[in-house]
Design an enzyme around this catalytic site. Sequence first.
Site, PDB file in Angstrom:
ATOM      1  N   ARG A  25       0.804  -1.011  -0.267  1.00 27.95           N
ATOM      2  CA  ARG A  25      -0.044  -0.152   0.022  1.00 27.95           C
ATOM      3  C   ARG A  25       0.484   1.369   0.067  1.00 27.95           C
ATOM      4  NH1 ARG A  25      -2.424  -4.524   1.744  1.00 27.95           N
ATOM      5  NH2 ARG A  25      -5.397  -4.512   2.101  1.00 27.95           N
ATOM      6  N   GLY A  34      -1.390 -12.024  -4.541  1.00 24.91           N
ATOM      7  CA  GLY A  34      -2.453 -11.908  -5.198  1.00 24.91           C
ATOM      8  C   GLY A  34      -2.829 -10.137  -4.876  1.00 24.91           C
ATOM      9  N   SER A  79     -11.850  -6.595   8.692  1.00 30.29           N
ATOM     10  CA  SER A  79     -11.190  -6.820   7.328  1.00 30.29           C
ATOM     11  C   SER A  79      -9.385  -5.933   7.387  1.00 30.29           C
ATOM     12  CB  SER A  79     -10.794  -7.764   6.492  1.00 30.29           C
ATOM     13  OG  SER A  79     -11.132  -6.183   5.385  1.00 30.29           O
ATOM     14  N   ASP A 100      -4.066 -16.007   7.200  1.00 31.27           N
ATOM     15  CA  ASP A 100      -2.570 -15.828   7.150  1.00 31.27           C
ATOM     16  C   ASP A 100      -1.823 -17.663   7.402  1.00 31.27           C
ATOM     17  OD1 ASP A 100      -2.813 -14.943   4.400  1.00 31.27           O
ATOM     18  OD2 ASP A 100      -1.823 -12.986   5.096  1.00 31.27           O
TER      19      ASP A 100
HETATM   20  C1  S3P Z   1      -3.708  -8.974   2.334  1.00 30.44           C
HETATM   21  C2  S3P Z   1      -5.532  -9.556   2.529  1.00 30.44           C
HETATM   22  C3  S3P Z   1      -6.045 -11.065   2.998  1.00 30.44           C
HETATM   23  C4  S3P Z   1      -4.131 -12.095   2.870  1.00 30.44           C
HETATM   24  C5  S3P Z   1      -3.253 -11.524   2.299  1.00 30.44           C
HETATM   25  C6  S3P Z   1      -2.932 -10.048   2.052  1.00 30.44           C
HETATM   26  C7  S3P Z   1      -3.801  -7.571   2.072  1.00 30.44           C
HETATM   27  O1  S3P Z   1      -6.491 -11.646   1.494  1.00 30.44           O
HETATM   28  O2  S3P Z   1      -4.298 -13.032   2.346  1.00 30.44           O
HETATM   29  O3  S3P Z   1      -2.592 -12.204   2.637  1.00 30.44           O
HETATM   30  O4  S3P Z   1      -2.578  -6.918   2.131  1.00 30.44           O
HETATM   31  O5  S3P Z   1      -5.441  -6.869   1.408  1.00 30.44           O
HETATM   32  P1  S3P Z   1      -8.326 -10.906   1.632  1.00 30.44           P
HETATM   33  O6  S3P Z   1      -8.201  -9.120   2.293  1.00 30.44           O
HETATM   34  O7  S3P Z   1      -8.571 -11.281  -0.066  1.00 30.44           O
HETATM   35  O8  S3P Z   1      -8.284 -12.037   2.676  1.00 30.44           O
END
Ligand code: S3P
Length: 444
Positions: free
Chosen positions: A35, A108, A207, A328
């Site tokens: 970020r 991801g 989250s 994680d």
């Molecule tokens: C992350 C969010 C999580 C996590 C990933 C990093 C992030 O995934 O598993 O390793 O930096 O926003 P999700 O938001 O898809 O659950």
Amino acid sequence: MSTVGSGTVKAVTVSRPSQLRGTISPPGDKSISHRAAILNAVSVGEARVTNFSSGEDCTSTVGILLALGVNISRGPGLHGQGDSLIVRGVGMNGLTEAGDILDAGNSGTAIRLMAGILAGRDIQSILNGDESIRSRPMGRVIDPLRQMGAHISARDDGRLAPIVFHGGELHGIDFSQPVASAQVKSCLLFAGLRAEGETTVRSPAPSRDHSERMLRAMGAPVVENGADVSITPCELSAVDVDVPGDISSAAFWLVAGITHPDAEITVRNVGLNPTRTGLLTVLEQMGADIEIVNERDSAGEPVGDLIARSSKLRGVNIAGDLIPSLIDEIPVIAVAAALADGETVISEAEELRVKESDRIAATVAWLRPAGGEVEDRPDGMTISGVKSLRGVTADSFGDHRIAMALAIAGLVAEGDVNIENAAAADISYPTYWRDLESITGVVG
Ligand code: S3P
């Protein structure tokens, strides 16, 4: 510890030492590093990011930003800690068309967050990644970005990378996501910075909120209401970020400390953002002796040092709102659960199936032959504690967190743990094997 081979095929063998002692500073937080690079790149001004994650995932993000015309210089960090970046922001509309496909590697977070940055721009771009990335669900960002007006095409009828962005005019939407994903939330908030009107993202549970904190520090009008967040368009002002150590990397040393019979491990400078500390909540419920000292604030994120000591553990239930705050860490929590008294039930964690690997299948695949009692469930695992684990040869499936969890099993199992594809650890923690040797007393 011994190593055979090199590069991506490296195999590592970990044996149990008589004691574990030492102090470790884990790499900079991966989520915050992504970020800090991305948001400063589209800001006005210049920012220094210190203790930037040394992992390959964040290097992928820097590579994408460089390809989009952002001026980033990277140098060694202070006191041997992490890297430091100087990011010269191009402003909200200053990215230029890349000459090639943008490569998110194994990340991801890189592909989903950059999707929010690239959607609806008047430059053409293609985001792709490795084999794992090309099998992970991208419809979760493509569908709402299309609803916002972005023109996007992707493989498998818009579900899989590569993802192609062909412009479009963005407008805000009110979107309720079915799972609490910080990546999806951040993607849509980033797109919302250039969309007409307000963008709201609603989630079934909180989250990680690093995007919200950083956006606010950069002057963005972010409004939070429980797990729902709204944003309206604005220019961002660059901010310096001193990235705290990654609690997801610290997790391995904490579990090593509490499961080994003669251990005291200090993990320094660990980010303690409450949306990330589900691990500490669960380990405390399991009876772990983990002390938090030197609590402080670093660039809007709480930080502290953690001391983990040998503990007698009991099984727990892990479900509901806790899951996003420790998603994680589940591969290494499985090691603690395997050696705890009684049963640990992990449920409502079906997201584990679509991470860098299917982490439920990957955990069952090593834990069962190591003598663990584990049953997989569609949405998690049931693990009944045993007195000890035995040695095993197991594959990381190219997943960094599985490789590192296997190494912790090796520190406490009665026989050697041979980890195939151990180099996957480089994705988030390139100095992992060196740090592991530093607490076993063996100098590699
Ligand atoms: C992350 C969010 C999580 C996590 C990933 C990093 C992030 O995934 O598993 O390793 O930096 O926003 P999700 O938001 O898809 O659950």
